[in-house]
Design a protein around this motif. Structure first.
Motif, PDB file in Angstrom:
ATOM      1  N   TRP A  91       0.831  -1.203   0.000  1.00 17.07           N
ATOM      2  CA  TRP A  91       0.000   0.000   0.000  1.00 17.07           C
ATOM      3  C   TRP A  91       0.864   1.250   0.000  1.00 17.07           C
ATOM      4  N   ASP A  92       0.217   2.362  -0.331  1.00 18.95           N
ATOM      5  CA  ASP A  92       0.896   3.647  -0.463  1.00 18.95           C
ATOM      6  C   ASP A  92      -0.043   4.721   0.063  1.00 18.95           C
ATOM      7  N   THR A  93       0.357   5.402   1.135  1.00 21.38           N
ATOM      8  CA  THR A  93      -0.524   6.420   1.729  1.00 21.38           C
ATOM      9  C   THR A  93      -0.672   7.646   0.838  1.00 21.38           C
ATOM     10  N   GLY A  94       0.217   7.823  -0.129  1.00 24.06           N
ATOM     11  CA  GLY A  94       0.141   8.975  -1.013  1.00 24.06           C
ATOM     12  C   GLY A  94      -0.604   8.687  -2.307  1.00 24.06           C
ATOM     13  N   SER A  95      -1.197   7.512  -2.429  1.00 20.05           N
ATOM     14  CA  SER A  95      -1.853   7.120  -3.684  1.00 20.05           C
ATOM     15  C   SER A  95      -3.256   7.695  -3.827  1.00 20.05           C
ATOM     16  N   GLY A  96      -3.803   8.220  -2.732  1.00 25.86           N
ATOM     17  CA  GLY A  96      -5.177   8.705  -2.768  1.00 25.86           C
ATOM     18  C   GLY A  96      -6.183   7.662  -2.325  1.00 25.86           C
ATOM     19  N   PHE A  97      -5.725   6.430  -2.105  1.00 29.50           N
ATOM     20  CA  PHE A  97      -6.610   5.377  -1.634  1.00 29.50           C
ATOM     21  C   PHE A  97      -6.606   5.318  -0.107  1.00 29.50           C
ATOM     22  N   LEU A  98      -7.596   4.629   0.434  1.00 33.92           N
ATOM     23  CA  LEU A  98      -7.736   4.465   1.876  1.00 33.92           C
ATOM     24  C   LEU A  98      -7.648   2.983   2.231  1.00 33.92           C
ATOM     25  N   PRO A  99      -7.482   2.656   3.523  1.00 35.21           N
ATOM     26  CA  PRO A  99      -7.401   1.243   3.901  1.00 35.21           C
ATOM     27  C   PRO A  99      -8.577   0.406   3.396  1.00 35.21           C
ATOM     28  N   LEU A 100      -9.778   0.982   3.371  1.00 30.72           N
ATOM     29  CA  LEU A 100     -10.934   0.225   2.888  1.00 30.72           C
ATOM     30  C   LEU A 100     -10.795  -0.143   1.419  1.00 30.72           C
ATOM     31  N   ASP A 101     -10.103   0.706   0.636  1.00 31.10           N
ATOM     32  CA  ASP A 101      -9.889   0.392  -0.779  1.00 31.10           C
ATOM     33  C   ASP A 101      -8.997  -0.829  -0.936  1.00 31.10           C
ATOM     34  N   TYR A 102      -7.969  -0.923  -0.097  1.00 28.15           N
ATOM     35  CA  TYR A 102      -7.080  -2.088  -0.155  1.00 28.15           C
ATOM     36  C   TYR A 102      -7.784  -3.334   0.394  1.00 28.15           C
ATOM     37  N   THR A 103      -8.667  -3.128   1.362  1.00 34.15           N
ATOM     38  CA  THR A 103      -9.450  -4.257   1.876  1.00 34.15           C
ATOM     39  C   THR A 103     -10.334  -4.841   0.784  1.00 34.15           C
ATOM     40  N   ALA A 104     -10.926  -3.959  -0.023  1.00 40.74           N
ATOM     41  CA  ALA A 104     -11.839  -4.393  -1.083  1.00 40.74           C
ATOM     42  C   ALA A 104     -11.147  -5.292  -2.094  1.00 40.74           C
ATOM     43  N   VAL A 105      -9.853  -5.067  -2.327  1.00 36.09           N
ATOM     44  CA  VAL A 105      -9.117  -5.884  -3.298  1.00 36.09           C
ATOM     45  C   VAL A 105      -9.101  -7.348  -2.860  1.00 36.09           C
ATOM     46  N   VAL A 106      -8.903  -7.591  -1.566  1.00 35.09           N
ATOM     47  CA  VAL A 106      -8.883  -8.964  -1.060  1.00 35.09           C
ATOM     48  C   VAL A 106     -10.300  -9.535  -0.999  1.00 35.09           C
ATOM     49  N   LEU A 107     -11.267  -8.703  -0.608  1.00 32.73           N
ATOM     50  CA  LEU A 107     -12.643  -9.184  -0.534  1.00 32.73           C
ATOM     51  C   LEU A 107     -13.191  -9.546  -1.909  1.00 32.73           C
ATOM     52  N   ASP A 108     -12.610  -8.994  -2.959  1.00 35.49           N
ATOM     53  CA  ASP A 108     -13.044  -9.331  -4.322  1.00 35.49           C
ATOM     54  C   ASP A 108     -12.782 -10.794  -4.653  1.00 35.49           C
ATOM     55  N   VAL A 109     -11.845 -11.418  -3.936  1.00 37.44           N
ATOM     56  CA  VAL A 109     -11.543 -12.834  -4.184  1.00 37.44           C
ATOM     57  C   VAL A 109     -11.893 -13.661  -2.949  1.00 37.44           C
ATOM     58  N   ALA A 110     -12.900 -13.206  -2.208  1.00 35.18           N
ATOM     59  CA  ALA A 110     -13.334 -13.917  -1.008  1.00 35.18           C
ATOM     60  C   ALA A 110     -14.305 -15.031  -1.367  1.00 35.18           C
ATOM     61  N   ASP A 111     -14.772 -15.732  -0.343  1.00 30.07           N
ATOM     62  CA  ASP A 111     -15.735 -16.818  -0.487  1.00 30.07           C
ATOM     63  C   ASP A 111     -16.943 -16.326  -1.296  1.00 30.07           C
ATOM     64  N   PRO A 112     -17.205 -16.922  -2.463  1.00 30.57           N
ATOM     65  CA  PRO A 112     -18.316 -16.446  -3.300  1.00 30.57           C
ATOM     66  C   PRO A 112     -19.685 -16.604  -2.645  1.00 30.57           C
ATOM     67  N   THR A 113     -19.799 -17.460  -1.621  1.00 31.38           N
ATOM     68  CA  THR A 113     -21.077 -17.605  -0.915  1.00 31.38           C
ATOM     69  C   THR A 113     -21.275 -16.512   0.124  1.00 31.38           C
ATOM     70  N   SER A 114     -20.209 -15.711   0.368  1.00 31.79           N
ATOM     71  CA  SER A 114     -20.223 -14.621   1.361  1.00 31.79           C
ATOM     72  C   SER A 114     -20.325 -15.136   2.796  1.00 31.79           C
ATOM     73  N   PHE A 115     -20.231 -16.454   2.988  1.00 26.44           N
ATOM     74  CA  PHE A 115     -20.355 -17.014   4.336  1.00 26.44           C
ATOM     75  C   PHE A 115     -19.226 -16.537   5.250  1.00 26.44           C
ATOM     76  N   GLU A 116     -18.010 -16.463   4.693  1.00 24.96           N
ATOM     77  CA  GLU A 116     -16.857 -16.081   5.497  1.00 24.96           C
ATOM     78  C   GLU A 116     -16.459 -14.613   5.302  1.00 24.96           C
ATOM     79  N   GLN A 117     -17.242 -13.843   4.555  1.00 19.37           N
ATOM     80  CA  GLN A 117     -16.794 -12.503   4.173  1.00 19.37           C
ATOM     81  C   GLN A 117     -16.648 -11.565   5.367  1.00 19.37           C
ATOM     82  N   SER A 118     -17.588 -11.558   6.277  1.00 21.53           N
ATOM     83  CA  SER A 118     -17.488 -10.651   7.431  1.00 21.53           C
ATOM     84  C   SER A 118     -16.294 -11.013   8.305  1.00 21.53           C
ATOM     85  N   GLY A 119     -16.062 -12.314   8.492  1.00 22.39           N
ATOM     86  CA  GLY A 119     -14.904 -12.734   9.279  1.00 22.39           C
ATOM     87  C   GLY A 119     -13.608 -12.371   8.597  1.00 22.39           C
TER      88      GLY A 119
END
Length: 226
Positions: A91-119
């Protein structure tokens, strides 16, 4: 007797000056029109042409906003685990993105059933700076990346598979422990500074037959399976 011809000469001279002035005025208007263009469209009696004249103005292609690189889809379990690990720590704090944006990248390849997504979202939060910490790091142009030194299926995973109840784990479930060095860099009082730290963690993923792998959960940082 040449006197009668004098007025005629003056009239001729005046006419020539007037004609010359008109010519200069018309030429001036013509040049001005070429410079600024016609304010009103010129109606033409010619039939419309099937091909439009090329525009003198260069085309302006819309530019896409910057994006965080996505995690590539693959059926290779180890390659996928390493890609997820790199995304967690890059990550890069000067990129204009926020921690939630980087979180979304990993959640994009999370469990497709969403069962484990909140965890999984809660797991990722332990790996990224908080919003307030991000704001404090930004003035120092802080960036981070991960140097992976090893990735392997831990011995403890075999025991976990034996103890799991039927249907508790998705098909193709596997765990990979990642060991590496976290590199951080920034600027302090105008001088570049760097810091390094060894770390380890475990990524739990599933790679069903003939389908791309996806992330299930993450261990706590520096508390991996061995």
């Amino acid at each position: 007797m040449k006197l009668p011809t004098a007025p005629r000469a003056r009239r001729t001279l005046i006419a020539l000056i007037a004609a010359l002035s008109l010519a200069i005025l018309v030429a001036g208007i013509g040049i001005y029109g070429l410079l600024i263009g016609s304010e009103q469209p010129i109606e033409s009696t010619d039939p419309p042409s099937s091909t439009a004249a090329p525009s003198a103005e260069p085309s302006r292609e819309p530019t896409s906003p910057p994006r965080i690189p996505s995690i590539p889809q693959t059926t290779d379990a180890e390659a996928f685990a390493r890609s997820v690990a790199a995304a967690l720590f890059t990550w890069d704090t000067g990129s204009g993105f926020l921690p939630l944006d980087y979180t979304a990248v990993v959640l994009d390849v999370a469990d497709p059933t969403s069962f484990e997504q909140s965890g999984l979202a809660a797991d990722i939060a332990n790996y990224l700076p908080t919003q307030s910490a991000w704001v404090q790091l930004r003035p120092y142009a802080t960036t981070q990346r991960l140097e992976i030194t090893s990735s392997f299926v831990p011995d403890a995973w075999a025991g976990a598979l034996v103890q799991a109840r039927p249907g508790q784990l998705p098909d193709g479930s596997v765990a990979y422990t990642i060991e590496g060095i976290r590199h951080r860099s920034g600027v302090w009082n105008g001088d570049p500074v760097t810091a390094e730290q060894t770390l380890a963690f475990t990524i739990f993923i599933a790679c069903p037959a003939d389908d791309p792998c996806y992330v299930l959960r993450l261990s706590k940082l520096n508390n991996p399976l061995h």
